[in-house]
Write a protein that holds these residues in place. Structure first.
Motif, short mmCIF file in Angstrom:
data_model
loop_
_atom_site.label_atom_id
_atom_site.label_comp_id
_atom_site.label_asym_id
_atom_site.label_seq_id
_atom_site.Cartn_x
_atom_site.Cartn_y
_atom_site.Cartn_z
N ILE A 69 0.83 -1.20 0.00
CA ILE A 69 0.00 0.00 0.00
C ILE A 69 0.87 1.25 0.00
O ILE A 69 0.60 2.23 -0.72
N PHE A 70 1.94 1.24 0.78
CA PHE A 70 2.81 2.41 0.86
C PHE A 70 3.50 2.69 -0.48
O PHE A 70 3.57 3.85 -0.93
N LEU A 173 -9.31 -7.13 10.50
CA LEU A 173 -9.26 -6.62 9.13
C LEU A 173 -10.60 -6.03 8.71
O LEU A 173 -10.65 -4.99 8.04
N SER A 174 -11.70 -6.68 9.08
CA SER A 174 -13.02 -6.14 8.74
C SER A 174 -13.26 -4.80 9.42
O SER A 174 -13.81 -3.88 8.82
N GLN A 175 -12.84 -4.68 10.67
CA GLN A 175 -12.95 -3.39 11.35
C GLN A 175 -12.11 -2.32 10.65
O GLN A 175 -12.54 -1.17 10.48
N LEU A 176 -10.91 -2.70 10.24
CA LEU A 176 -10.02 -1.74 9.56
C LEU A 176 -10.61 -1.28 8.24
O LEU A 176 -10.55 -0.10 7.89
N LEU A 177 -11.21 -2.20 7.47
CA LEU A 177 -11.80 -1.84 6.18
C LEU A 177 -12.99 -0.90 6.36
O LEU A 177 -13.18 0.04 5.56
N LEU A 178 -13.81 -1.15 7.37
CA LEU A 178 -14.93 -0.25 7.64
C LEU A 178 -14.45 1.15 8.01
O LEU A 178 -15.04 2.16 7.61
N GLN A 220 -2.13 7.09 6.63
CA GLN A 220 -2.78 6.19 7.58
C GLN A 220 -3.19 4.87 6.94
O GLN A 220 -3.42 3.89 7.67
N PHE A 221 -3.26 4.80 5.63
CA PHE A 221 -3.74 3.59 4.98
C PHE A 221 -2.76 2.42 5.06
O PHE A 221 -3.20 1.27 5.19
#
Length: 367
Positions: A69-70, A173-178, A220-221
């Motif tokens: 991602i970076f 991961l689901s929390q992070l995506l939301l 932050q991503f």
């Protein structure tokens, strides 16, 4: 399962490279300079990261940080900067857009009719060329906004498709995506709202400042710290108040830091400067400035609440404090929440009632 992990790792990085190349292509079309294709060399970093990840990690991700991602940010952000700084980006006539859409539709329909008559490979290639030419004639402002939108979507979808590492669970991961979905919406609204103002476009320094804040918010991503909890050792109480606060509420503190220093705080400062110094005032700008202010205040209020909770823990006897930290550390390692910790303690104290035998000498119960 290993083959699926490798496929996801390769496919996601290929999407990143293709989207970055589209951004470089738009820069070369706008600037009319072929040497801007050198920006595509930034993708070599992502190719190198892919090779190293496949060799040493078998496609799996890293703990707390996503290099893919970076490096994707490094490859696409310079192209978006150049597109935003181009002077033609701020002009887009609606009449010109309608004319282009009508002409593009006619040319494309004519090409499709000719391809249906002959059904040859040459006609399919010709159809593709017409389609690409039609894309090239789209207004530059529409292209830039489309790249911004697809860029944020690629960050979310790519983070979802990338194989997870050992330091994060699927629940985290689901929390992070939301969280990323809401963050991406705020970032897109910030750039589209501020950069479309004519007073902003007339000040190149202000445009640079907005792009710097936008780039800063993107950092932050690649990080996963917003859903990571640190296991607290039993000796943490001897290290002082800051260590205990960081140990118990590491994920909450990271979320507060992101909001205050990376996203809502800088966005609020920019919007206040626009309204006070540049006299740019509209309904949406005032609303989102108030929203940023409320978020910052609520995050600081939550920080105070967490600090008071830690102080209450430190004021307890040493035995109770150590037992509480031990339970919180075990739940942090298993991905549990403070609510689960409270529920678990209550369940541990619950004792089932058993019926006592009634002998013949005891009198019967009366109602």
């Amino acid at each position: 399962m290993g083959g699926l992990v490798l496929l996801n790792a390769l496919a996601t990085r290929l999407l990143f490279v293709l989207h970055s190349l589209v951004g470089v292509w738009r820069v070369t079309e706008v600037k009319k300079e072929p040497w801007y294709w050198l920006l595509a060399l930034l993708n070599l970093l992502l190719v190198l990261e892919t090779a190293l990840t496949l060799k040493f990690k078998r496609g799996r991700g890293y703990k707390w940080f996503s290099p893919a991602i970076f490096l994707y940010l490094i490859s696409i952000v310079p192209s978006l900067w150049l597109l935003e700084m181009h002077h033609e980006t701020q002009y887009c006539s609606s009449q010109f857009e309608g004319m282009l859409q009508n002409n593009s539709g006619k040319d494309f329909n004519q090409t499709l009719m000719s391809s249906e008559q002959t059904n040859g490979a040459d006609d399919l290639i010709e159809t593709a060329k017409v389609f690409v030419n039609n894309l090239s004639t789209v207004c530059e402002k529409v292209w830039t906004l489309g790249l911004h939108q697809t860029f944020l979507l690629m960050l979310i979808i790519g983070r979802w498709l990338l194989p997870i590492g050992g330091g994060i669970t699927r629940d985290q991961l689901s929390q992070l995506l939301l969280m990323f979905v809401g963050t991406a919406a705020d970032i897109l609204e910030f750039t589209s709202e501020t950069l479309e103002e004519q007073n902003v476009r007339n000040s190149p320094g202000l445009v640079y400042a907005i792009l710097v804040i936008w780039t800063w918010s993107m950092l932050q991503f690649p990080l996963d710290l917003a859903v990571h909890n640190v296991a607290c050792p039993l000796s943490v109480t001897a290290r002082g108040f800051p260590s205990l606060l960081l140990c118990q509420y590491s994920a909450d503190l990271w979320n507060i830091g992101i909001s205050v220093f990376i996203q809502d705080g800088p966005f609020l400062v920019v919007r206040l400067i626009l309204m006070t110094y540049f006299k740019v005032i509209n309904q949406m700008l005032v609303f989102f400035a108030a929203k940023n202010f409320l978020v910052v205040v609520l995050q600081l209020y939550r920080l105070v609440v967490l600090a008071l909770g830690v102080r209450a823990v430190r004021s307890q006897p040493a035995g109770l404090t150590a037992a509480g930290l031990s339970c919180s550390g075990d739940l942090a390692e298993s991905g549990g929440s403070p609510g689960d910790r409270e529920g678990g303690s209550k369940e541990g104290l619950a004792v089932p009632l058993q019926a006592l035998p009634v002998t013949s000498d005891d009198p019967p119960p009366t109602l």
